[in-house]
Design a protein around this motif. Structure first.
Motif, short mmCIF file in Angstrom:
data_model
loop_
_atom_site.label_atom_id
_atom_site.label_comp_id
_atom_site.label_asym_id
_atom_site.label_seq_id
_atom_site.Cartn_x
_atom_site.Cartn_y
_atom_site.Cartn_z
N ARG A 22 -23.15 -59.99 -30.13
CA ARG A 22 -22.50 -59.28 -31.23
C ARG A 22 -22.15 -60.23 -32.38
NH1 ARG A 22 -17.26 -55.10 -31.12
NH2 ARG A 22 -17.17 -54.85 -33.41
N LEU A 23 -21.71 -61.44 -32.04
CA LEU A 23 -21.41 -62.43 -33.08
C LEU A 23 -22.65 -62.72 -33.92
CD1 LEU A 23 -19.22 -65.02 -31.12
CD2 LEU A 23 -18.44 -63.36 -32.83
N VAL A 24 -23.80 -62.77 -33.26
CA VAL A 24 -25.05 -63.04 -33.98
C VAL A 24 -25.44 -61.83 -34.83
CG1 VAL A 24 -27.50 -63.62 -33.74
CG2 VAL A 24 -25.82 -64.64 -32.19
N ARG A 25 -25.38 -60.65 -34.25
CA ARG A 25 -25.77 -59.43 -34.98
C ARG A 25 -24.91 -59.23 -36.23
NH1 ARG A 25 -25.33 -56.99 -30.06
NH2 ARG A 25 -23.62 -55.69 -30.84
N GLU A 26 -23.64 -59.59 -36.14
CA GLU A 26 -22.73 -59.37 -37.26
C GLU A 26 -22.67 -60.55 -38.22
OE1 GLU A 26 -19.00 -58.17 -35.54
OE2 GLU A 26 -19.78 -56.20 -34.97
N SER A 51 -29.18 -59.85 -29.28
CA SER A 51 -29.03 -61.06 -30.09
C SER A 51 -30.31 -61.31 -30.88
CB SER A 51 -28.75 -62.27 -29.19
OG SER A 51 -28.60 -63.45 -29.96
N ASP A 52 -30.18 -61.48 -32.19
CA ASP A 52 -31.35 -61.66 -33.05
C ASP A 52 -32.09 -62.96 -32.79
OD1 ASP A 52 -30.87 -59.24 -34.47
OD2 ASP A 52 -29.27 -60.25 -35.56
N ILE A 53 -31.33 -64.01 -32.44
CA ILE A 53 -31.92 -65.32 -32.18
C ILE A 53 -31.26 -65.91 -30.94
CG2 ILE A 53 -32.41 -67.63 -33.10
CD1 ILE A 53 -31.91 -66.51 -35.90
N VAL A 54 -32.06 -66.50 -30.07
CA VAL A 54 -31.56 -67.16 -28.87
C VAL A 54 -32.07 -68.60 -28.85
CG1 VAL A 54 -31.64 -67.24 -26.34
CG2 VAL A 54 -31.37 -65.04 -27.52
N VAL A 55 -31.17 -69.53 -28.52
CA VAL A 55 -31.53 -70.94 -28.37
C VAL A 55 -31.33 -71.33 -26.92
CG1 VAL A 55 -30.93 -73.31 -28.97
CG2 VAL A 55 -30.96 -71.55 -30.74
N ARG A 56 -32.33 -71.93 -26.33
CA ARG A 56 -32.25 -72.42 -24.94
C ARG A 56 -32.29 -73.94 -24.93
NH1 ARG A 56 -35.95 -71.55 -21.41
NH2 ARG A 56 -34.64 -70.85 -19.66
N ASN A 57 -31.82 -74.52 -23.83
CA ASN A 57 -31.82 -75.97 -23.61
C ASN A 57 -30.96 -76.72 -24.63
OD1 ASN A 57 -33.71 -75.34 -21.63
ND2 ASN A 57 -35.46 -75.91 -22.89
N LEU A 58 -29.97 -76.06 -25.20
CA LEU A 58 -29.14 -76.69 -26.21
C LEU A 58 -28.40 -77.91 -25.66
CD1 LEU A 58 -27.85 -76.62 -29.08
CD2 LEU A 58 -26.01 -75.24 -28.07
N SER A 112 -28.03 -69.88 -24.53
CA SER A 112 -27.93 -69.65 -23.08
C SER A 112 -29.29 -69.90 -22.47
CB SER A 112 -27.48 -68.21 -22.80
OG SER A 112 -27.47 -67.95 -21.40
N GLN A 113 -29.31 -70.11 -21.16
CA GLN A 113 -30.59 -70.23 -20.46
C GLN A 113 -31.14 -68.87 -20.07
OE1 GLN A 113 -30.83 -73.34 -21.61
NE2 GLN A 113 -32.20 -73.65 -19.87
N ASP A 114 -30.28 -67.86 -20.08
CA ASP A 114 -30.69 -66.52 -19.67
C ASP A 114 -31.24 -65.71 -20.83
OD1 ASP A 114 -29.87 -67.15 -17.13
OD2 ASP A 114 -27.95 -66.10 -17.27
N TYR A 115 -32.09 -64.75 -20.49
CA TYR A 115 -32.72 -63.90 -21.52
C TYR A 115 -31.99 -62.57 -21.71
CZ TYR A 115 -36.65 -67.16 -21.20
OH TYR A 115 -37.43 -68.28 -21.23
N ASP A 116 -30.91 -62.36 -20.97
CA ASP A 116 -30.15 -61.12 -21.11
C ASP A 116 -29.65 -60.92 -22.54
OD1 ASP A 116 -29.92 -62.37 -18.42
OD2 ASP A 116 -29.10 -60.41 -17.90
N LEU A 117 -29.48 -62.01 -23.26
CA LEU A 117 -29.01 -61.94 -24.64
C LEU A 117 -29.88 -61.03 -25.49
CD1 LEU A 117 -28.08 -65.67 -25.07
CD2 LEU A 117 -26.52 -63.79 -25.57
N PHE A 118 -31.18 -61.01 -25.22
CA PHE A 118 -32.08 -60.15 -25.99
C PHE A 118 -31.81 -58.68 -25.69
CE2 PHE A 118 -34.94 -63.98 -25.98
CZ PHE A 118 -34.83 -64.21 -27.34
N LEU A 119 -31.50 -58.36 -24.44
CA LEU A 119 -31.22 -56.98 -24.08
C LEU A 119 -29.92 -56.51 -24.72
CD1 LEU A 119 -33.44 -57.81 -22.04
CD2 LEU A 119 -32.34 -56.32 -20.37
N PHE A 120 -29.00 -57.46 -24.95
CA PHE A 120 -27.76 -57.13 -25.64
C PHE A 120 -27.93 -57.15 -27.16
CE2 PHE A 120 -25.67 -58.53 -21.60
CZ PHE A 120 -24.99 -57.35 -21.34
#
Length: 347
Positions: free
Chosen positions: A161-165, A183-190, A173-181
């Motif tokens: 929600r923070l990303v969408r807004e 999130s417009d952009i996801v960063v892994r291995n940060l 995150s390492q998980d892909y659930d963020l896309f189902l929620f």
């Protein structure tokens, strides 16, 4: 289990350098990140870092040093902690607890046999986040002047929600659930980028940060957000087990063929098996998750937090017995990043 759409995401993800995130705020999935630290930061036989009271400190080491590392790239982190999980997640949590207990037993057995590398693998799988670990993490982040928020339910949903807004550039995150929620952009291995040894092999690889854009993922497969949610439901999420015999490729084919979700459910249950829970209830969790509204002013207030050197030393050295010289050295670096000896906020 988190949704496994790695085969789909692999076609659109891009490798980046941390400097490409310069000046951007990232909503970091706190539980996922802490779990990574608990899993990775261990001795060769899998024993985690502990103090003289046998309290685990691996997570504190990771949060302290690796957060400072990303701050050096002028990345603005805001950690998002999980709240109460949805009822449908209870079975997943119980299954994870059982797997951790079994992994712990296998870890101890491997140590007794002197199987160091095997012991480490089982030890990593036995990692768990306790209430004490969460509270000490928040205490350290507060002392460091690092923003964090408490989500009412799923931290990933709040981060998305923070990303969408527009309050964060991406969710990490390492998980892909963020896309189902959503999130417009996801960063892994940060926070885990760097040189890593492959399990059971004398081979080292370099792990780089990855960035995935949701719109590119959807466009690449000619699907929409709801299609992606149903792909997750078919292969399994934290809230349902998925359908045996349906992998990402088959799920993709089915959601594109059956735009009517009722007909999709009817087909799946006639050819494969019944869903273990109501799939429409799972869909609802992703479409309308429990999150809280945050304003730009609230985010700016969090950004104004300052590092407190005395508190950091008290937590890391006096309480958890980290090396004073090393902690003081990195605390000075933290203060420099935040301005002249902490007189300015980090961001």
């Amino acid at each position: 289990m988190a949704v496994d759409i790695s085969k789909l995401v692999g076609e659109v993800k891009e490798t980046i350098e941390l400097k490409e995130l310069h000046g951007k705020r990232l909503a970091i999935d706190a539980y996922n990140t802490i779990y990574q630290f608990l899993s990775i930061i261990r001795q060769p036989d899998g024993t985690p870092l502990t103090d003289s009271k046998n309290r685990i400190t691996s997570h504190l080491s990771g949060l302290f040093y690796r957060t400072i590392n990303i701050l050096e790239y002028n990345i603005m982190p805001i950690f998002v902690f999980d709240g109460l999980p949805p009822v449908l997640k209870q079975r997943t949590l119980e299954a994870r607890a059982n797997r951790r207990e079994e992994a712990y037993k296998e870890w101890q057995e491997a140590k007794e046999k002197g199987l160091v590398e095997e012991a480490r693998l089982h030890a990593m799988a036995s990692s768990k986040i306790s209430k004490e670990i969460v509270e000490s993490s928040k205490e350290l982040l507060s002392a460091m002047g690092i923003p964090f928020i408490q989500a009412p339910s799923e931290g990933e949903a709040q981060a998305a929600r923070l990303v969408r807004e527009g309050l964060a550039y991406a969710a990490a995150s390492q998980d892909y659930d963020l896309f189902l929620f959503g999130s417009d952009i996801v960063v892994r291995n940060l926070t885990i980028s760097g040189r890593r040894k492959l399990p059971k092999k004398n081979v080292y690889i370099e792990v780089y940060p990855e960035r995935i854009f949701l719109n590119k993922l959807l466009e690449h497969f000619s699907i929409n957000q709801n299609d992606l949610i149903w792909i997750g439901i078919l292969i399994g999420t934290d809230f349902n087990s998925g359908i045996e015999g349906i992998g990402p490729a088959t799920a993709l084919k089915l959601v594109k063929e059956y735009k009517s979700r009722d007909k999709l459910v009817e087909f799946v249950e006639s050819k494969y098996e019944s869903f273990d829970v109501d799939p429409f209830e799972v869909e609802k969790i992703f479409l309308k998750p429990e999150t809280k509204e945050l304003s730009e002013e609230e985010i700016k207030r969090l950004d104004s937090l300052k590092p407190d050197k005395e508190k950091i030393i008290k937590i890391m050295c006096d309480e958890y017995e980290f090396s004073r010289d090393r902690i003081e050295k990195f605390t000075e670096k933290l203060l420099e990043l935040s301005g002249s000896k902490g007189q300015k906020s980090l961001f």
